[in-house]
Design a protein around this motif. Structure first.
Motif, mmCIF file in Angstrom:
data_model
loop_
_atom_site.group_PDB
_atom_site.id
_atom_site.type_symbol
_atom_site.label_atom_id
_atom_site.label_comp_id
_atom_site.label_asym_id
_atom_site.label_seq_id
_atom_site.Cartn_x
_atom_site.Cartn_y
_atom_site.Cartn_z
ATOM 1 N N ARG A 1 0.823 -1.209 0.000
ATOM 2 C CA ARG A 1 0.000 0.000 0.000
ATOM 3 C C ARG A 1 0.855 1.257 0.000
ATOM 4 N NH1 ARG A 1 -4.630 -2.420 4.096
ATOM 5 N NH2 ARG A 1 -5.810 -3.502 2.438
ATOM 6 N N GLU A 2 1.995 1.203 0.686
ATOM 7 C CA GLU A 2 2.906 2.350 0.665
ATOM 8 C C GLU A 2 3.456 2.593 -0.737
ATOM 9 O OE1 GLU A 2 5.940 1.838 3.583
ATOM 10 O OE2 GLU A 2 4.518 1.657 5.242
ATOM 11 N N ALA A 3 3.553 1.515 -1.518
ATOM 12 C CA ALA A 3 4.037 1.635 -2.893
ATOM 13 C C ALA A 3 2.908 1.964 -3.864
ATOM 14 C CB ALA A 3 4.718 0.335 -3.316
ATOM 15 N N GLY A 4 1.680 2.133 -3.335
ATOM 16 C CA GLY A 4 0.543 2.449 -4.183
ATOM 17 C C GLY A 4 0.008 1.261 -4.939
ATOM 18 N N LEU A 5 0.247 0.061 -4.426
ATOM 19 C CA LEU A 5 -0.162 -1.164 -5.101
ATOM 20 C C LEU A 5 -1.192 -1.925 -4.277
ATOM 21 C CD1 LEU A 5 3.395 -2.368 -6.188
ATOM 22 C CD2 LEU A 5 1.719 -1.130 -7.583
ATOM 23 N N ASP A 6 -2.005 -2.721 -4.956
ATOM 24 C CA ASP A 6 -3.013 -3.533 -4.285
ATOM 25 C C ASP A 6 -2.420 -4.896 -3.919
ATOM 26 O OD1 ASP A 6 -5.029 -1.619 -4.501
ATOM 27 O OD2 ASP A 6 -5.557 -2.300 -6.527
ATOM 28 N N PRO A 7 -2.430 -5.248 -2.652
ATOM 29 C CA PRO A 7 -1.895 -6.557 -2.247
ATOM 30 C C PRO A 7 -2.887 -7.689 -2.519
ATOM 31 C CG PRO A 7 -2.671 -5.369 -0.329
ATOM 32 C CD PRO A 7 -2.843 -4.441 -1.487
ATOM 33 N N LEU A 8 -2.368 -8.793 -2.975
ATOM 34 C CA LEU A 8 -3.166 -10.002 -3.140
ATOM 35 C C LEU A 8 -2.651 -11.029 -2.141
ATOM 36 C CD1 LEU A 8 -3.219 -10.219 -7.046
ATOM 37 C CD2 LEU A 8 -5.159 -9.682 -5.562
ATOM 38 N N VAL A 9 -3.521 -11.526 -1.289
ATOM 39 C CA VAL A 9 -3.095 -12.426 -0.213
ATOM 40 C C VAL A 9 -3.965 -13.664 -0.201
ATOM 41 C CG1 VAL A 9 -2.671 -12.646 2.257
ATOM 42 C CG2 VAL A 9 -2.373 -10.428 1.145
ATOM 43 N N SER A 10 -3.325 -14.834 -0.111
ATOM 44 C CA SER A 10 -4.074 -16.077 0.012
ATOM 45 C C SER A 10 -4.622 -16.205 1.421
ATOM 46 C CB SER A 10 -3.163 -17.272 -0.281
ATOM 47 O OG SER A 10 -2.209 -17.434 0.770
ATOM 48 N N ALA A 11 -5.592 -17.075 1.613
ATOM 49 C CA ALA A 11 -6.072 -17.359 2.958
ATOM 50 C C ALA A 11 -4.929 -17.966 3.755
ATOM 51 C CB ALA A 11 -7.251 -18.332 2.904
ATOM 52 N N PRO A 12 -4.661 -17.478 4.980
ATOM 53 C CA PRO A 12 -3.549 -18.025 5.769
ATOM 54 C C PRO A 12 -3.689 -19.523 5.972
ATOM 55 C CG PRO A 12 -4.366 -16.002 6.763
ATOM 56 C CD PRO A 12 -5.348 -16.383 5.682
ATOM 57 N N VAL A 13 -2.607 -20.247 5.746
ATOM 58 C CA VAL A 13 -2.611 -21.687 5.943
ATOM 59 C C VAL A 13 -2.801 -21.973 7.431
ATOM 60 C CG1 VAL A 13 -1.234 -23.785 5.787
ATOM 61 C CG2 VAL A 13 -1.126 -22.084 3.957
ATOM 62 N N PRO A 14 -3.868 -22.682 7.821
ATOM 63 C CA PRO A 14 -4.142 -22.892 9.248
ATOM 64 C C PRO A 14 -3.329 -24.008 9.871
ATOM 65 C CG PRO A 14 -5.842 -23.926 7.938
ATOM 66 C CD PRO A 14 -4.916 -23.233 6.963
ATOM 67 N N VAL A 15 -2.603 -24.756 9.040
ATOM 68 C CA VAL A 15 -1.780 -25.857 9.545
ATOM 69 C C VAL A 15 -0.334 -25.587 9.161
ATOM 70 C CG1 VAL A 15 -3.641 -27.544 9.510
ATOM 71 C CG2 VAL A 15 -2.302 -27.163 7.439
ATOM 72 N N ALA A 16 0.520 -26.611 9.246
ATOM 73 C CA ALA A 16 1.925 -26.434 8.907
ATOM 74 C C ALA A 16 2.079 -25.861 7.499
ATOM 75 C CB ALA A 16 2.650 -27.775 9.014
ATOM 76 N N ALA A 17 2.897 -24.817 7.377
ATOM 77 C CA ALA A 17 3.098 -24.136 6.100
ATOM 78 C C ALA A 17 4.097 -24.923 5.264
ATOM 79 C CB ALA A 17 3.579 -22.711 6.338
ATOM 80 N N THR A 18 3.640 -26.005 4.674
ATOM 81 C CA THR A 18 4.498 -26.947 3.963
ATOM 82 C C THR A 18 4.541 -26.658 2.466
ATOM 83 O OG1 THR A 18 2.658 -28.468 3.605
ATOM 84 C CG2 THR A 18 3.925 -28.731 5.648
ATOM 85 N N GLU A 19 5.371 -27.423 1.770
ATOM 86 C CA GLU A 19 5.452 -27.338 0.308
ATOM 87 C C GLU A 19 4.105 -27.673 -0.323
ATOM 88 O OE1 GLU A 19 5.581 -29.170 -3.587
ATOM 89 O OE2 GLU A 19 5.450 -30.298 -1.713
ATOM 90 N N VAL A 20 3.422 -28.656 0.220
ATOM 91 C CA VAL A 20 2.122 -29.064 -0.316
ATOM 92 C C VAL A 20 1.120 -27.915 -0.197
ATOM 93 C CG1 VAL A 20 0.165 -30.627 -0.003
ATOM 94 C CG2 VAL A 20 2.501 -31.508 0.146
ATOM 95 N N MET A 21 1.096 -27.257 0.960
ATOM 96 C CA MET A 21 0.181 -26.146 1.150
ATOM 97 C C MET A 21 0.557 -24.965 0.261
ATOM 98 S SD MET A 21 -1.932 -27.479 3.176
ATOM 99 C CE MET A 21 -2.958 -26.047 3.400
ATOM 100 N N GLY A 22 1.861 -24.746 0.089
ATOM 101 C CA GLY A 22 2.302 -23.677 -0.791
ATOM 102 C C GLY A 22 1.903 -23.930 -2.235
ATOM 103 N N TYR A 23 2.018 -25.179 -2.661
ATOM 104 C CA TYR A 23 1.613 -25.552 -4.025
ATOM 105 C C TYR A 23 0.132 -25.280 -4.241
ATOM 106 C CZ TYR A 23 -0.191 -28.660 -7.624
ATOM 107 O OH TYR A 23 -0.875 -29.173 -8.696
ATOM 108 N N ALA A 24 -0.701 -25.726 -3.298
ATOM 109 C CA ALA A 24 -2.142 -25.550 -3.436
ATOM 110 C C ALA A 24 -2.525 -24.069 -3.432
ATOM 111 C CB ALA A 24 -2.868 -26.288 -2.317
ATOM 112 N N SER A 25 -1.942 -23.305 -2.508
ATOM 113 C CA SER A 25 -2.264 -21.874 -2.422
ATOM 114 C C SER A 25 -1.807 -21.130 -3.677
ATOM 115 C CB SER A 25 -1.613 -21.259 -1.182
ATOM 116 O OG SER A 25 -2.155 -21.800 -0.001
ATOM 117 N N ALA A 26 -0.606 -21.436 -4.159
ATOM 118 C CA ALA A 26 -0.088 -20.757 -5.347
ATOM 119 C C ALA A 26 -0.887 -21.132 -6.590
ATOM 120 C CB ALA A 26 1.381 -21.113 -5.543
#
Length: 331
Positions: free
Chosen positions: A199-224
């Motif tokens: 926001r300081e850079a004048g840009l809109d942030p896009l954020v995935s829903a926070p992973v509620p469990v261990a932030a693993t490679e599998v969760m990163g793959y699904a979120s991405a």
């Protein structure tokens, strides 16, 4: 025939002092004159005396063990953290015992305390029953939620690290940047800093829903994968940790997005995974070895009876640029 073990009686005789005074020197007691302390130390050095930590611990009703409570064995952040923590403890004769909390945190805490450790390092959100009046000294490592006022803490500056990651991508010309978020204290701090920096850079942030469990490679793959399908114009991803970033690399490959030509990816923690030549991930070095060393020194001070005011230490992270980030694609 093996050489006879040198004892404190030998040290006392060589230094011309009593056995009790040698014991006081070994315990670091302030009630010893500088001259006597120097004579004892010289005698120990000349005789090659090696302290019997086990005997000292038995006499003091101690176990010379330190418990490390974690929430996920697969989190590679712990690798460098333990590499910093364990040598500091070992130098003072302490053994490290690692316990994964798992689903039943109460059982994990009770099991750890039943071994009567002399101190505990907590590298997860702090269980309430671990800081009871009769509990051993506790040091909290990492940015955590709901930290009791009575414990020492050490962590990297997650907000600064997330800002460095975001500013790196913005500086490369990226305007459509997504963040793979994770729950927990560190995840929340990184998430908030990403949003503020965008926001300081004048840009809109896009954020995935926070992973509620261990932030693993599998969760990163699904979120991405979900993020890239929903927002095909994204040209860069900042992941909450390196494991999720590697998952994002997998999603990009599956979707036919070249990294870094079409999509830049940056992680956090600078784990051994990020440093692998095949991955070569741009990331934030959270100085986890230094965090481990500081946690060890803090805990030793408390186990030795320090009653100084609580210490809250922050280690400054740095940006590590590798091959997964580049200038934003044209057009």
């Amino acid at each position: 025939m093996p050489a006879r073990r040198i004892t404190i009686y030998d040290v006392a005789e060589a230094a011309g002092v009593s056995k009790s005074l040698v014991s006081l020197v070994l315990r670091g007691s302030p009630g010893v004159s500088d001259g006597a302390r120097l004579r004892v130390q010289r005698a120990m050095e000349e005789l090659g005396y090696r302290r019997n930590h086990a005997a000292s611990a038995l006499a003091a009703h101690r176990t010379l063990t330190v418990g490390l409570l974690i929430d996920d064995y697969t989190n590679q952040w712990f690798v460098d953290f333990v590499h910093g923590l364990e040598p500091v403890l070992a130098a003072e004769g302490y053994r490290l015992s690692v316990v994964e909390a798992g689903a039943d945190r109460a059982a994990a805490v009770n099991g750890l305390l039943s071994t009567r450790p002399d101190g505990v390092v907590v590298a997860m959100d702090v269980p309430e029953d671990l800081v009871a009046a009769d509990a051993p000294p506790v040091v909290v490592a990492g940015t955590r939620e709901h930290i009791p006022d009575s414990v020492d803490t050490v962590a990297n500056d997650d907000r600064l690290g997330a800002r460095l990651a975001t500013e790196h991508l913005v500086g490369l010309g990226h305007t459509r940047i997504g963040h793979l978020a994770a729950a927990g204290g560190a995840g929340a701090a990184r998430h908030a800093s990403f949003v503020a920096s965008m926001r300081e850079a004048g840009l809109d942030p896009l954020v995935s829903a926070p992973v509620p469990v261990a932030a693993t490679e599998v969760m990163g793959y699904a979120s991405a994968r979900d993020m890239l399908r929903a927002h095909p114009g994204i040209t860069a991803i900042f992941a909450a940790n390196d494991s999720m970033a590697v998952g994002a690399l997998g999603a990009a490959h599956e979707l036919g997005l070249e990294v870094p030509g079409r999509l830049s990816v940056i992680g956090y923690d600078d784990t051994p995974l990020a440093r692998m030549r095949l991955v070569d991930l741009t990331t934030i070095d959270d100085k986890s070895v230094a965090v481990g060393e500081a946690a060890g020194r803090m805990l030793i001070a408390r186990m030795e009876g320090s009653d100084d005011p609580q210490v809250h230490t922050t280690v400054e992270p740095t940006l590590v640029v590798r091959t997964t980030t580049a200038h934003a694609p044209e057009g």
